[in-house]
Design a protein around this motif. Structure first.
Motif, PDB file in Angstrom:
ATOM      1  N   PHE A  12       4.339  -0.919 -23.794  1.00 12.17           N
ATOM      2  CA  PHE A  12       4.932  -0.524 -22.517  1.00 12.17           C
ATOM      3  C   PHE A  12       5.113   0.986 -22.408  1.00 12.17           C
ATOM      4  N   LYS A  13       4.790   1.701 -23.490  1.00 20.40           N
ATOM      5  CA  LYS A  13       4.723   3.156 -23.413  1.00 20.40           C
ATOM      6  C   LYS A  13       3.357   3.596 -22.911  1.00 20.40           C
ATOM      7  N   GLU A  14       2.382   2.703 -23.048  1.00 16.92           N
ATOM      8  CA  GLU A  14       1.002   3.046 -22.727  1.00 16.92           C
ATOM      9  C   GLU A  14       0.528   2.464 -21.397  1.00 16.92           C
ATOM     10  N   LYS A  15       1.128   1.346 -21.001  1.00 14.09           N
ATOM     11  CA  LYS A  15       0.715   0.663 -19.769  1.00 14.09           C
ATOM     12  C   LYS A  15       1.925   0.442 -18.865  1.00 14.09           C
ATOM     13  N   ASP A  16       1.680   0.471 -17.561  1.00 12.09           N
ATOM     14  CA  ASP A  16       2.771   0.216 -16.615  1.00 12.09           C
ATOM     15  C   ASP A  16       3.191  -1.246 -16.613  1.00 12.09           C
ATOM     16  N   TYR A  17       2.225  -2.132 -16.928  1.00  9.93           N
ATOM     17  CA  TYR A  17       2.509  -3.565 -16.886  1.00  9.93           C
ATOM     18  C   TYR A  17       2.061  -4.221 -18.181  1.00  9.93           C
ATOM     19  N   PHE A  18       2.155  -5.524 -18.255  1.00  8.69           N
ATOM     20  CA  PHE A  18       1.851  -6.229 -19.499  1.00  8.69           C
ATOM     21  C   PHE A  18       0.360  -6.141 -19.800  1.00  8.69           C
ATOM     22  N   MET A  19      -0.003  -5.293 -20.774  1.00  5.31           N
ATOM     23  CA  MET A  19      -1.391  -5.105 -21.193  1.00  5.31           C
ATOM     24  C   MET A  19      -2.307  -4.662 -20.053  1.00  5.31           C
ATOM     25  N   SER A  20      -1.759  -4.028 -19.033  1.00  2.21           N
ATOM     26  CA  SER A  20      -2.567  -3.691 -17.864  1.00  2.21           C
ATOM     27  C   SER A  20      -1.918  -2.545 -17.095  1.00  2.21           C
ATOM     28  N   ASP A  21      -2.768  -1.820 -16.360  1.00  8.35           N
ATOM     29  CA  ASP A  21      -2.252  -0.801 -15.443  1.00  8.35           C
ATOM     30  C   ASP A  21      -1.837  -1.420 -14.115  1.00  8.35           C
ATOM     31  N   ASP A  22      -2.194  -2.686 -13.922  1.00 10.80           N
ATOM     32  CA  ASP A  22      -1.899  -3.380 -12.668  1.00 10.80           C
ATOM     33  C   ASP A  22      -0.985  -4.576 -12.910  1.00 10.80           C
ATOM     34  N   PHE A  23      -0.215  -4.921 -11.907  1.00 11.62           N
ATOM     35  CA  PHE A  23       0.649  -6.097 -11.947  1.00 11.62           C
ATOM     36  C   PHE A  23      -0.221  -7.346 -11.909  1.00 11.62           C
ATOM     37  N   THR A  24       0.014  -8.289 -12.841  1.00  8.72           N
ATOM     38  CA  THR A  24      -0.805  -9.493 -12.929  1.00  8.72           C
ATOM     39  C   THR A  24       0.056 -10.735 -13.153  1.00  8.72           C
ATOM     40  N   LEU A  25      -0.612 -11.875 -13.271  1.00 15.39           N
ATOM     41  CA  LEU A  25       0.088 -13.117 -13.584  1.00 15.39           C
ATOM     42  C   LEU A  25       0.824 -13.030 -14.914  1.00 15.39           C
ATOM     43  N   CYS A  26       0.327 -12.209 -15.839  1.00 11.09           N
ATOM     44  CA  CYS A  26       1.015 -12.046 -17.127  1.00 11.09           C
ATOM     45  C   CYS A  26       2.438 -11.557 -16.915  1.00 11.09           C
ATOM     46  N   ASP A  27       2.629 -10.665 -15.956  1.00 13.81           N
ATOM     47  CA  ASP A  27       3.970 -10.164 -15.662  1.00 13.81           C
ATOM     48  C   ASP A  27       4.834 -11.252 -15.045  1.00 13.81           C
ATOM     49  N   CYS A  28       4.222 -12.092 -14.217  1.00 16.21           N
ATOM     50  CA  CYS A  28       4.967 -13.213 -13.637  1.00 16.21           C
ATOM     51  C   CYS A  28       5.377 -14.204 -14.722  1.00 16.21           C
ATOM     52  N   TYR A  29       4.601 -14.260 -15.787  1.00 15.96           N
ATOM     53  CA  TYR A  29       4.897 -15.131 -16.922  1.00 15.96           C
ATOM     54  C   TYR A  29       5.976 -14.530 -17.805  1.00 15.96           C
ATOM     55  N   PHE A  30       5.885 -13.219 -18.030  1.00 17.35           N
ATOM     56  CA  PHE A  30       6.738 -12.542 -19.003  1.00 17.35           C
ATOM     57  C   PHE A  30       8.115 -12.188 -18.449  1.00 17.35           C
TER      58      PHE A  30
END
Length: 210
Positions: free
Chosen positions: A144-162
């Motif tokens: 989270f120091k390297e990416k704005d979102y979970f393993m991604s620069d974009d908001f994805t379903l992973c963020d909805c999961y996490f």
């Protein structure tokens, strides 16, 4: 064989007010701006309508016309495909596969730890699950120091999961160490302040964080 028929004309989600999987689905519905009826029920008092449509008698259950979805992960991907804007899964197959693997890990390892803790918060199994979950969260905090979102620069379903899991850490009596917490702070603020996330919260869920 008798086939049950959904008599509702509006998409309906049956869920509990605190269930983490129901929270995921409400989050995606809000992100997509989908109009849906939310019916809050408990696992021990399910309406006959749901029992007729879901052979496993489980919640959350998402009903859309002739389709009944009772596996949360499938419901999330269905919503993303049924309502493609904004897209919440990567376009490229490799990135999409990596996102699916990330969600699988969250469910298999972290959500299973969550369920163990919820089942018996003071038991020995919960103590082990709490430690394992904390160790994993600390170990990945650097992303989270390297990416704005979970393993991604974009908001994805992973963020909805996490995100629903992070929202419940306080309730689980899990406190991130200062170094890891610092890595998470911007990410959590970015997610928790999203209008869709705030809209997805029930009154009971709002009380989980002070």
């Amino acid at each position: 064989m008798v086939v049950a028929v959904n008599k509702r004309s509006v998409m309906t989600l049956f869920c509990d007010t605190t269930d983490i999987y129901g929270h995921q689905i409400r989050f995606v519905l809000a992100e997509k701006g989908v109009t849906a009826e939310i019916e809050f029920v408990t696992a021990d008092d399910l309406p006959q309508e749901l029992l007729d449509l879901n052979p496993y008698a489980t919640i959350p259950t998402l009903i859309d016309r002739d389709l009944t979805l009772y596996e949360p992960h499938i419901a999330l991907e269905y919503l993303d495909e049924r309502f493609p804007h904004p897209p919440l899964m990567p376009v490229y197959p490799i990135l999409r596969a990596n996102a699916r693997l990330a969600m699988y890990r969250i469910k298999k390892e972290w959500y299973s730890a969550y369920e163990t803790i919820i089942a018996d918060p003071n038991g020995s199994a919960a103590k082990t699950a709490r430690k394992n979950l904390l160790d994993d969260l600390v170990s990945i905090s650097v992303i989270f120091k390297e990416k704005d979102y979970f393993m991604s620069d974009d908001f994805t379903l992973c963020d909805c999961y996490f995100a629903p899991l992070l929202w419940r850490l306080q309730m689980l009596n899990i406190e991130l160490p200062k170094v890891a917490e610092k890595n998470y702070l911007n990410y959590m603020a970015r997610i928790f302040e999203r209008p869709a996330f705030m809209q997805s919260l029930t009154d009971d869920e709002r009380k989980m964080r002070t």
